[in-house]
Design an enzyme around this catalytic site. Structure first.
Site, PDB file in Angstrom:
ATOM      1  N   GLU A 116      31.820  -8.727  10.416  1.00 25.03           N
ATOM      2  CA  GLU A 116      31.696  -9.907   9.437  1.00 25.03           C
ATOM      3  C   GLU A 116      30.661  -9.597   8.665  1.00 25.03           C
ATOM      4  O   GLU A 116      30.656  -9.621   7.485  1.00 25.03           O
ATOM      5  CB  GLU A 116      31.485 -11.095  10.251  1.00 25.03           C
ATOM      6  CG  GLU A 116      31.570 -12.331   9.654  1.00 25.03           C
ATOM      7  CD  GLU A 116      32.999 -12.541   9.201  1.00 25.03           C
ATOM      8  OE1 GLU A 116      32.935 -12.997   8.040  1.00 25.03           O
ATOM      9  OE2 GLU A 116      33.883 -12.101   9.849  1.00 25.03           O
TER      10      GLU A 116
ATOM     11  N   LYS B 173      -1.208   1.467  20.983  1.00 25.30           N
ATOM     12  CA  LYS B 173      -1.348   2.462  19.636  1.00 25.30           C
ATOM     13  C   LYS B 173       0.069   3.445  19.682  1.00 25.30           C
ATOM     14  O   LYS B 173       0.073   4.099  20.567  1.00 25.30           O
ATOM     15  CB  LYS B 173      -2.791   3.427  20.133  1.00 25.30           C
ATOM     16  CG  LYS B 173      -2.883   4.365  19.001  1.00 25.30           C
ATOM     17  CD  LYS B 173      -4.363   5.008  18.723  1.00 25.30           C
ATOM     18  CE  LYS B 173      -4.502   5.741  17.738  1.00 25.30           C
ATOM     19  NZ  LYS B 173      -3.383   6.584  16.972  1.00 25.30           N
TER      20      LYS B 173
HETATM   21  N1  5U1 Z   1      -2.194  -0.829  16.945  1.00 28.16           N
HETATM   22  C1  5U1 Z   1      -2.973  -0.325  15.873  1.00 28.16           C
HETATM   23  N2  5U1 Z   1      -2.965   1.038  15.636  1.00 28.16           N
HETATM   24  N3  5U1 Z   1      -3.803   0.948  14.682  1.00 28.16           N
HETATM   25  C2  5U1 Z   1      -4.180   2.246  13.898  1.00 28.16           C
HETATM   26  N4  5U1 Z   1      -4.045  -1.013  15.322  1.00 28.16           N
HETATM   27  C3  5U1 Z   1      -4.579   0.047  14.441  1.00 28.16           C
HETATM   28  N5  5U1 Z   1      -5.400  -0.229  13.458  1.00 28.16           N
HETATM   29  C4  5U1 Z   1      -5.950   1.004  12.841  1.00 28.16           C
HETATM   30  C5  5U1 Z   1      -5.254   2.129  13.027  1.00 28.16           C
HETATM   31  C6  5U1 Z   1      -5.859   3.156  12.113  1.00 28.16           C
HETATM   32  O1  5U1 Z   1      -6.810   0.538  11.904  1.00 28.16           O
HETATM   33  C7  5U1 Z   1      -7.590  -0.629  11.656  1.00 28.16           C
HETATM   34  C8  5U1 Z   1      -8.745  -0.516  11.377  1.00 28.16           C
HETATM   35  C9  5U1 Z   1      -6.617  -1.378  10.629  1.00 28.16           C
END
Ligand code: 5U1
Length: 689
Positions: free
Chosen positions: A48, A134
């Protein structure tokens, strides 16, 4: 313009202008795409969806002026680019400081407390942190202008990235228009593009089938897929996105905290990860880190740690940055799961069923939290496909408790004059011929357990192992000696061992020898499923052994069964049936069973169950929490007696969850997935018929 695209059978009410129709189709398709790709809850059949998509495509071909930048038809990719153009980030995309040890986390919290003027001693005012995973992917900035996806750029050096707009547009879960009536004039969403493990496996299978180059890991596959000048190629690769941050924001108020920001994103249809927590203080950060570490292998995607952020934006601002990294956030990384090392040698190991496994002997390397010196190369096909050679620099992977494996050779580092590895033709242990059936990936030693000591040792170790007869103290080294000294040939010989024979072995004293004899005595009282499993019949694992025991209720009946009778057993297919028949066709195996029983190995009588009519036949159940009267083992035995299987984790394949007191995440997941939850009382009632 009038609509002539709907067939006569489709009521459209008043004639719709093509412009309105195109708008409606776009909105409908975007909504269905969101339901399918972001919510994982499709609302219409694929056929669909395809029909609506085709309608919009035809309409846009006929009237190109109707094409808008949020049209889902653009998700299939466009004309190849000569090169990527550069994009200046209006707010730099900086990286995070990393921590590895618990102490790094306490130090991070200490610095944040100091920065906010909190005294170290005051533990009543712990800072609230937001924790996210992460992701092991590529950082990306998505720019929305007045709610419409306008541009995407890679992180690059943090200040200038590459324009990957057309590639990002092909990622189905990224909304091309935000789900809001009041979009910000400018919104830069920051997050990670990644490839799920299942999509990575499928992609590599496709690459193999096409004779193309395989990717070493999902991260490389995601990077390779995104950095395509031809976005049509990206469109064929399943990429995902999770948002975790913000760059520029104009024309809307910034939420008060990181968690509220991600909630706002979620409401606007931007994918955010559900694995998250808000906690207070460093100890709770570490508790969550360990929880994530435990379930890391069960996640659909790869992560390399967790990220802690001070949750409130006003506090983040007060903390600011130190040399290009925020003081309000830190990445707490897991030990690396991949590392580079060199192959010193390639040897072959012979398993209990004769399977030949090439093993790379490696220069010691610290990976996944331990020093690794050996890694499996799986089988001949794998080693040829990967073309791993002695002298090569290789990527070694050790994920969780999984056996370390060689992922790939780094061809650029290959020394001159290496040789292609070939499997030997004779078993290195017994000299018997190594054979490889056409339709199997695995080569085997044809010697069997009688001729080949490696197979004998493997079979005996399997017999004594925890899930089989569970003979404590009868480990690999002891069995090795018993076989090498010809004291034990079959498992029946274990029960003929005397104190002197055992006490004479290396690293054995009279006391430990007596312990082994006691353990042998205890092991005689077993269960039929364990006994069947312990025999080590090829393709008969723990679960099949249980099915066989319930079906035949008696080992004599199992030994006498023909293929046709075996095929009536739950989950037994032709390969397993053939293997069982061929095992008992060997008089030595029948003799082994008789000798074991004669030595006193016994099990309680089993009530025969007709698995085709049993209440839980073909059903998978998960136990969680503490049940009022049944122990885990009792509840599992009851479920199995009624044809069910007990699994440790809840998934879409789970039929029932039996929940007791203090049931945790498994109960939540069951509710999320709409799985029927039973109390102990309900379980007992169902079993009672
Ligand atoms: N989960 C997450 N990964 N990460 C990578 N949060 C996160 N924040 C980041 C980065 C580079 O930098 C923040 C300062 C926005």
């Amino acid at each position: 313009m009038q609509n002539d695209l709907f067939g006569a059978s489709e009521p459209v009410g008043q004639a719709e202008s093509t412009e309105v129709l195109a708008k409606r189709l776009r909105a409908e398709l975007n909504q269905h795409g969101y339901n399918y790709y972001t919510l994982d809850a499709p609302t219409i059949p694929d056929a669909e969806y395809d029909k609506l998509f085709k309608q919009l495509q035809t309409l846009e071909e006929q009237y190109p002026e109707l094409k808008t930048s949020d049209s889902p038809t653009l998700r299939v990719g466009g004309a190849p680019l000569p090169e990527f153009s550069q994009v200046q980030h209006s707010v730099p995309m900086l990286s995070l400081n990393n921590g590895f040890e618990d102490e790094d986390v306490f130090a991070f919290d200490r610095r944040a407390r100091e920065g906010l003027g909190l005294t170290i001693a005051d533990t009543t005012t712990e800072i609230e942190y937001a924790i996210d995973l992460k992701f092991d992917g590529l950082a990306i900035n998505l720019r929305y202008v007045n709610g419409v996806f306008a541009q995407a750029a890679t992180r690059g050096d943090g200040y200038t990235g590459e324009d990957v707009t057309e590639n990002i547009r092909t990622i189905r879960s990224i909304p091309l228009r935000l789900h809001t009536d009041k979009p910000p004039a400018i919104l830069d969403v920051r997050g990670e593009v990644l490839m799920f493990k299942s999509d990575f496996d499928r992609l590599n299978q496709r690459q193999r089938d096409a004779g193309g180059k395989e990717f070493a890991n999902p991260r490389n596959a995601a990077a390779g897929s995104l950095r395509q000048l031809d976005s049509k190629i990206t469109a064929q690769r399943s990429l995902r996105f999770f948002a975790y941050g913000i760059g520029s924001l104009e024309g809307a108020a910034l939420p008060a905290s990181h968690r509220e920001l991600l909630e706002w994103y979620r409401e606007m249809g931007i994918p955010v990860c559900e694995e998250k927590a808000n906690v207070r203080g460093p100890q709770e950060l570490l508790d969550f880190y360990r929880q994530v570490q435990d379930k890391r292998s069960q996640l659909s995607y790869e992560i390399d740690g967790v990220v802690y952020k001070v949750n409130r934006f006003d506090l983040q601002e007060r903390l600011g940055f130190v040399s290009r990294a925020p003081r309000f956030a830190i990445a707490h990384k897991f030990p690396a799961e991949e590392a580079l090392t060199t192959v010193l040698d390639i040897e072959v190991q012979v398993g209990r069923t004769g399977a030949i496994t090439p093993v790379a002997r490696l220069a010691p390397v610290f990976v996944g939290g331990v020093t690794v010196t050996n890694a499996t190369l799986h089988n001949e096909e794998e080693i040829q496909r990967k073309d791993v050679r002695v002298g090569d620099t290789v990527i070694v992977r050790r994920a969780g408790d999984v056996i370390p494996e060689v992922v790939a050779s780094v061809l650029e580092k290959r020394p001159a004059q290496t040789e292609i590895f070939r499997l030997p033709q004779a078993c290195p242990i017994c000299g018997s011929q190594i054979v490889k059936p056409e339709d199997e990936a695995i080569a085997r030693c044809s010697g069997g357990a009688i001729k080949c000591a490696a197979q004998r040792k493997g079979a005996l170790f399997h017999f004594a192992s925890r899930k089989a007869l569970n003979i404590e103290g009868l480990g690999e080294q002891l069995i090795e000696q018993l076989v090498d000294k010809n004291v034990v040939v079959t498992a029946a010989d274990f029960y003929k061992l005397g104190l002197m024979a055992l006490a004479e072995l290396d690293r054995m004293a009279e006391k430990s020898a007596q312990n082994v004899l006691d353990a042998l005595e205890v092991s005689k009282s077993t269960t039929l499923p364990r006994f069947i499993y312990a025999l080590g019949i090829r393709h008969v694992g723990e679960s099949t052994a249980k099915d066989l025991a319930l079906h035949f209720a008696d080992v004599e009946a199992l030994m006498a069964a023909n293929e046709e009778q075996l095929l009536r057993v739950n989950d037994v297919g032709p390969v397993v049936a053939k293997s069982i028949v061929s095992y008992f066709a060997d008089a030595l195996n029948v003799e082994l069973v008789r000798q074991l029983i004669a030595s006193g190995v016994n099990w309680p009588k089993i009530e025969k169950v007709d698995l085709s009519t049993a209440v839980f036949a073909g059903k998978t159940l998960v136990l969680t929490g503490t049940l009022p009267s049944l122990s885990r083992e009792q509840a599992s035995a009851l479920i199995e007696k009624h044809g069910g299987k007990v699994s440790g984790s809840v998934s879409k394949k789970t039929h029932f969850v039996v929940a007791g007191e203090d049931a945790g995440s498994k109960l939540l997941k069951a509710r999320e997935l709409g799985i029927t939850v039973l109390s102990e009382e309900e379980l007992l009632a169902l079993c009672a018929g």
